[in-house]
Design a protein around this motif. Structure first.
Motif, PDB file in Angstrom:
ATOM      1  N   GLU A 167       1.522  14.163 -53.676  1.00  0.00           N
ATOM      2  CA  GLU A 167       2.297  13.499 -54.726  1.00  0.00           C
ATOM      3  C   GLU A 167       3.134  12.326 -54.219  1.00  0.00           C
ATOM      4  OE1 GLU A 167       2.428  14.021 -57.990  1.00  0.00           O
ATOM      5  OE2 GLU A 167       0.930  15.618 -57.947  1.00  0.00           O
ATOM      6  N   THR A 168       3.477  12.320 -52.932  1.00  0.00           N
ATOM      7  CA  THR A 168       4.496  11.377 -52.463  1.00  0.00           C
ATOM      8  C   THR A 168       4.046  10.407 -51.379  1.00  0.00           C
ATOM      9  OG1 THR A 168       5.299  12.965 -50.814  1.00  0.00           O
ATOM     10  CG2 THR A 168       6.331  13.029 -52.999  1.00  0.00           C
ATOM     11  N   ALA A 169       3.145  10.809 -50.489  1.00  0.00           N
ATOM     12  CA  ALA A 169       2.907  10.054 -49.255  1.00  0.00           C
ATOM     13  C   ALA A 169       1.863   8.952 -49.417  1.00  0.00           C
ATOM     14  CB  ALA A 169       2.478  11.003 -48.138  1.00  0.00           C
ATOM     15  N   ASP A 170       2.059   7.875 -48.646  1.00  0.00           N
ATOM     16  CA  ASP A 170       1.057   6.819 -48.537  1.00  0.00           C
ATOM     17  C   ASP A 170       0.061   7.133 -47.420  1.00  0.00           C
ATOM     18  OD1 ASP A 170       2.294   5.081 -50.510  1.00  0.00           O
ATOM     19  OD2 ASP A 170       3.858   4.730 -49.017  1.00  0.00           O
ATOM     20  N   ARG A 171       0.576   7.657 -46.315  1.00  0.00           N
ATOM     21  CA  ARG A 171      -0.272   8.045 -45.188  1.00  0.00           C
ATOM     22  C   ARG A 171       0.163   9.419 -44.684  1.00  0.00           C
ATOM     23  NH1 ARG A 171       0.081   5.817 -40.656  1.00  0.00           N
ATOM     24  NH2 ARG A 171       2.056   4.731 -40.942  1.00  0.00           N
ATOM     25  N   VAL A 172      -0.759  10.072 -43.953  1.00  0.00           N
ATOM     26  CA  VAL A 172      -0.500  11.429 -43.464  1.00  0.00           C
ATOM     27  C   VAL A 172      -0.875  11.523 -41.987  1.00  0.00           C
ATOM     28  CG1 VAL A 172      -0.883  13.899 -43.828  1.00  0.00           C
ATOM     29  CG2 VAL A 172      -1.142  12.298 -45.743  1.00  0.00           C
ATOM     30  N   ILE A 173      -0.007  12.162 -41.214  1.00  0.00           N
ATOM     31  CA  ILE A 173      -0.325  12.573 -39.845  1.00  0.00           C
ATOM     32  C   ILE A 173      -0.381  14.087 -39.830  1.00  0.00           C
ATOM     33  CG2 ILE A 173       0.587  12.751 -37.491  1.00  0.00           C
ATOM     34  CD1 ILE A 173       1.766   9.965 -37.837  1.00  0.00           C
ATOM     35  N   VAL A 174      -1.463  14.637 -39.289  1.00  0.00           N
ATOM     36  CA  VAL A 174      -1.607  16.088 -39.173  1.00  0.00           C
ATOM     37  C   VAL A 174      -1.417  16.474 -37.712  1.00  0.00           C
ATOM     38  CG1 VAL A 174      -3.100  18.082 -39.599  1.00  0.00           C
ATOM     39  CG2 VAL A 174      -3.260  16.067 -41.087  1.00  0.00           C
ATOM     40  N   GLN A 175      -0.469  17.378 -37.458  1.00  0.00           N
ATOM     41  CA  GLN A 175      -0.203  17.828 -36.098  1.00  0.00           C
ATOM     42  C   GLN A 175      -0.545  19.300 -35.938  1.00  0.00           C
ATOM     43  OE1 GLN A 175       3.527  14.828 -35.025  1.00  0.00           O
ATOM     44  NE2 GLN A 175       3.532  16.898 -34.202  1.00  0.00           N
ATOM     45  N   TYR A 176      -0.991  19.635 -34.719  1.00  0.00           N
ATOM     46  CA  TYR A 176      -1.298  21.024 -34.392  1.00  0.00           C
ATOM     47  C   TYR A 176      -0.943  21.262 -32.925  1.00  0.00           C
ATOM     48  CZ  TYR A 176      -3.705  25.434 -33.692  1.00  0.00           C
ATOM     49  OH  TYR A 176      -3.980  26.752 -33.388  1.00  0.00           O
ATOM     50  N   ALA A 177      -0.090  22.250 -32.681  1.00  0.00           N
ATOM     51  CA  ALA A 177       0.306  22.638 -31.324  1.00  0.00           C
ATOM     52  C   ALA A 177       0.792  21.448 -30.507  1.00  0.00           C
ATOM     53  CB  ALA A 177      -0.855  23.338 -30.614  1.00  0.00           C
ATOM     54  N   GLY A 178       1.513  20.539 -31.160  1.00  0.00           N
ATOM     55  CA  GLY A 178       2.085  19.397 -30.470  1.00  0.00           C
ATOM     56  C   GLY A 178       1.194  18.175 -30.414  1.00  0.00           C
ATOM     57  N   GLN A 179      -0.064  18.315 -30.822  1.00  0.00           N
ATOM     58  CA  GLN A 179      -0.997  17.196 -30.771  1.00  0.00           C
ATOM     59  C   GLN A 179      -1.234  16.610 -32.159  1.00  0.00           C
ATOM     60  OE1 GLN A 179      -4.515  18.877 -28.929  1.00  0.00           O
ATOM     61  NE2 GLN A 179      -3.794  18.351 -26.883  1.00  0.00           N
ATOM     62  N   GLN A 180      -1.489  15.329 -32.213  1.00  0.00           N
ATOM     63  CA  GLN A 180      -1.866  14.681 -33.464  1.00  0.00           C
ATOM     64  C   GLN A 180      -3.372  14.817 -33.608  1.00  0.00           C
ATOM     65  OE1 GLN A 180      -0.111  10.771 -34.355  1.00  0.00           O
ATOM     66  NE2 GLN A 180      -2.163  10.061 -34.808  1.00  0.00           N
ATOM     67  N   VAL A 181      -3.822  15.600 -34.591  1.00  0.00           N
ATOM     68  CA  VAL A 181      -5.255  15.882 -34.719  1.00  0.00           C
ATOM     69  C   VAL A 181      -5.938  14.993 -35.750  1.00  0.00           C
ATOM     70  CG1 VAL A 181      -5.005  18.256 -33.912  1.00  0.00           C
ATOM     71  CG2 VAL A 181      -4.872  17.767 -36.368  1.00  0.00           C
ATOM     72  N   GLU A 182      -5.168  14.363 -36.656  1.00  0.00           N
ATOM     73  CA  GLU A 182      -5.761  13.452 -37.626  1.00  0.00           C
ATOM     74  C   GLU A 182      -4.666  12.569 -38.213  1.00  0.00           C
ATOM     75  OE1 GLU A 182      -8.903  13.450 -41.404  1.00  0.00           O
ATOM     76  OE2 GLU A 182      -8.459  15.308 -40.330  1.00  0.00           O
ATOM     77  N   ALA A 183      -5.038  11.337 -38.557  1.00  0.00           N
ATOM     78  CA  ALA A 183      -4.126  10.399 -39.217  1.00  0.00           C
ATOM     79  C   ALA A 183      -4.944   9.556 -40.174  1.00  0.00           C
ATOM     80  CB  ALA A 183      -3.417   9.520 -38.194  1.00  0.00           C
ATOM     81  N   SER A 184      -4.511   9.511 -41.441  1.00  0.00           N
ATOM     82  CA  SER A 184      -5.344   8.860 -42.446  1.00  0.00           C
ATOM     83  C   SER A 184      -4.515   8.541 -43.684  1.00  0.00           C
ATOM     84  CB  SER A 184      -6.500   9.791 -42.832  1.00  0.00           C
ATOM     85  OG  SER A 184      -7.361   9.212 -43.782  1.00  0.00           O
ATOM     86  N   PRO A 185      -4.930   7.555 -44.485  1.00  0.00           N
ATOM     87  CA  PRO A 185      -4.303   7.383 -45.799  1.00  0.00           C
ATOM     88  C   PRO A 185      -4.446   8.656 -46.623  1.00  0.00           C
ATOM     89  CG  PRO A 185      -5.636   5.476 -45.251  1.00  0.00           C
ATOM     90  CD  PRO A 185      -5.915   6.502 -44.201  1.00  0.00           C
ATOM     91  N   THR A 186      -3.466   8.936 -47.455  1.00  0.00           N
ATOM     92  CA  THR A 186      -3.412  10.220 -48.171  1.00  0.00           C
ATOM     93  C   THR A 186      -4.658  10.464 -49.017  1.00  0.00           C
ATOM     94  OG1 THR A 186      -1.007  10.028 -48.271  1.00  0.00           O
ATOM     95  CG2 THR A 186      -2.033  11.613 -49.753  1.00  0.00           C
ATOM     96  N   ARG A 187      -5.036   9.486 -49.813  1.00  0.00           N
ATOM     97  CA  ARG A 187      -6.188   9.673 -50.696  1.00  0.00           C
ATOM     98  C   ARG A 187      -7.455   9.973 -49.903  1.00  0.00           C
ATOM     99  NH1 ARG A 187      -6.842   8.384 -56.011  1.00  0.00           N
ATOM    100  NH2 ARG A 187      -4.831   7.300 -56.003  1.00  0.00           N
ATOM    101  N   ALA A 188      -7.650   9.249 -48.788  1.00  0.00           N
ATOM    102  CA  ALA A 188      -8.837   9.466 -47.965  1.00  0.00           C
ATOM    103  C   ALA A 188      -8.812  10.836 -47.302  1.00  0.00           C
ATOM    104  CB  ALA A 188      -8.938   8.363 -46.913  1.00  0.00           C
ATOM    105  N   LEU A 189      -7.632  11.261 -46.859  1.00  0.00           N
ATOM    106  CA  LEU A 189      -7.537  12.559 -46.184  1.00  0.00           C
ATOM    107  C   LEU A 189      -7.873  13.709 -47.130  1.00  0.00           C
ATOM    108  CD1 LEU A 189      -5.414  13.745 -43.433  1.00  0.00           C
ATOM    109  CD2 LEU A 189      -4.922  14.949 -45.543  1.00  0.00           C
ATOM    110  N   PHE A 190      -7.384  13.645 -48.356  1.00  0.00           N
ATOM    111  CA  PHE A 190      -7.662  14.720 -49.307  1.00  0.00           C
ATOM    112  C   PHE A 190      -9.118  14.689 -49.772  1.00  0.00           C
ATOM    113  CE2 PHE A 190      -3.185  15.262 -49.322  1.00  0.00           C
ATOM    114  CZ  PHE A 190      -2.921  16.508 -49.866  1.00  0.00           C
ATOM    115  N   ALA A 191      -9.710  13.504 -49.853  1.00  0.00           N
ATOM    116  CA  ALA A 191     -11.088  13.396 -50.317  1.00  0.00           C
ATOM    117  C   ALA A 191     -12.084  13.769 -49.228  1.00  0.00           C
ATOM    118  CB  ALA A 191     -11.364  11.973 -50.802  1.00  0.00           C
ATOM    119  N   ASP A 192     -11.750  13.451 -47.965  1.00  0.00           N
ATOM    120  CA  ASP A 192     -12.726  13.651 -46.885  1.00  0.00           C
ATOM    121  C   ASP A 192     -12.019  13.918 -45.563  1.00  0.00           C
ATOM    122  OD1 ASP A 192     -15.072  13.738 -45.443  1.00  0.00           O
ATOM    123  OD2 ASP A 192     -15.354  11.574 -45.386  1.00  0.00           O
ATOM    124  N   PRO A 193     -11.504  15.136 -45.349  1.00  0.00           N
ATOM    125  CA  PRO A 193     -10.843  15.462 -44.073  1.00  0.00           C
ATOM    126  C   PRO A 193     -11.856  15.480 -42.937  1.00  0.00           C
ATOM    127  CG  PRO A 193     -11.135  17.447 -45.382  1.00  0.00           C
ATOM    128  CD  PRO A 193     -11.544  16.299 -46.261  1.00  0.00           C
TER     129      PRO A 193
END
Length: 332
Positions: A219-245
């Motif tokens: 609802e709010t973000a323009d871009r998203v960073i996904v972190q796991y165990a201290g590492q950045q595992v994915e970074a993408s515009p919000t719409r693209a991330l939800f449509a195609d992770p």
């Protein structure tokens, strides 16, 4: 120009049993008037990364980065005094637990006034007027009376609004909101998020939203960073991330959303985020990954290109289907 630009951020804590890397090679970039969401489970290093940017980590932490710039300033080269004057004025943070972040011994008006005194040098009468103005701005009714209240006299939603008022007191260029809607009911959550977005538009500031709520991100973000165990595992515009992770962890997080569930029982990710002493070899997500193969358990993955969300994975997903990675093509 990018407002906050961090490259290859690493945060290590010294413990009695050795060093622990809480943040490992994370990149963060935020433009003016942009909303960046950082998501992941507890223990993913989201808050630690932003506390490092603010200069608020304890002495047991060692922070390194190839680049850590804010509004043209090299944060790594600034003196401790200059960093203190920057934090709270041009860079501000809303902390995760408002009930424990506010000092119970002082009124909320006094605590907001301290920020105004330290950074803007306002006199007592000017501070009092500005405090009332700030409390009204964040939607607190009867702000003059509430300014004289102590934290225990306020509800969770009111306390959160006080924290927002304190963070916005000096009109920062960057606002970091760490789980700003945790422990609040749904109605108050929506009000707080609407307030942050409105103030972001009016003030033209960058907003970093730390959360584990993918619905809030959508609802709010323009871009998203996904972190796991201290590492950045994915970074993408919000719409693209939800449509195609592109990372299996991102796909698993999205699959757990109630609106995406196809079964009566919500899917869950087995296991837990690894800690200091149970970190696996190879990919850190491999013990919980449905797509893991033998190389995942032995060899650390390389980051994919931006067209695949910069996924830290041997087999980045494309349209929900695992694709052969470089290691497989090489016969690894």
């Amino acid at each position: 120009m990018t407002l906050l630009d961090i490259r290859n951020l690493t945060v290590t804590f010294a413990t009695r049993r050795g060093a622990f890397t809480a943040v490992d090679g994370v990149d963060v970039a935020v433009d003016r008037n942009e909303v960046l969401a950082i998501v992941g489970e507890s223990g993913s290093g989201k808050s630690v990364a932003m506390l490092a940017a603010m200069g608020l980590l304890p002495k047991t932490a060692t922070v390194t980065a190839d680049r850590m710039n804010f509004d043209g300033l090299d944060l790594m080269a600034l003196s401790a005094d200059r960093r203190r004057r920057l934090a709270g004025k041009d860079m501000a943070m809303i902390f995760q637990e408002p009930m424990t972040s506010l000092n119970p011994c002082f009124t909320v008006g006094f605590q907001i006034g301290e920020t105004l005194s330290a950074h803007l040098g306002l006199a007592r009468k000017a501070r009092a007027a500005r405090v009332v103005e700030l409390l009204a701005e964040v939607g607190i009714p009867d702000p003059a009376r509430r300014a004289r209240a102590y934290p225990h006299q306020l509800s969770g939603g009111m306390s959160q609004r006080v924290m927002i008022a304190m963070a916005l007191a000096c009109r920062p260029k960057l606002l970091i909101a760490d789980e700003p809607t945790t422990a609040l009911d749904v109605t108050i959550q929506a009000q707080i998020l609407d307030l942050l977005l409105r103030l972001r538009r009016e003030n033209g500031m960058g907003l970093v939203l730390i959360t584990h709520d993918m619905g809030v991100v959508a609802e709010t973000a323009d871009r998203v960073i996904v972190q796991y165990a201290g590492q950045q595992v994915e970074a993408s515009p919000t719409r693209a991330l939800f449509a195609d992770p592109h990372h299996p962890y991102t796909a698993a997080l999205l699959a757990a959303l109630p609106e995406r569930a196809t079964e009566r029982r919500l899917p869950a990710i087995p296991g837990v985020v690894p800690g200091q002493f149970d970190r696996p070899a190879g990919c850190l997500f491999s013990p919980r990954c449905a797509f893991a193969f033998s190389a995942c358990h032995r060899i650390a993955p390389r980051r994919a290109g931006p067209e695949l969300g910069a996924a830290l994975c041997h087999t980045p997903l494309a349209a929900g289907v695992p694709q052969p990675g470089a290691l497989q093509e090489a016969g690894a």
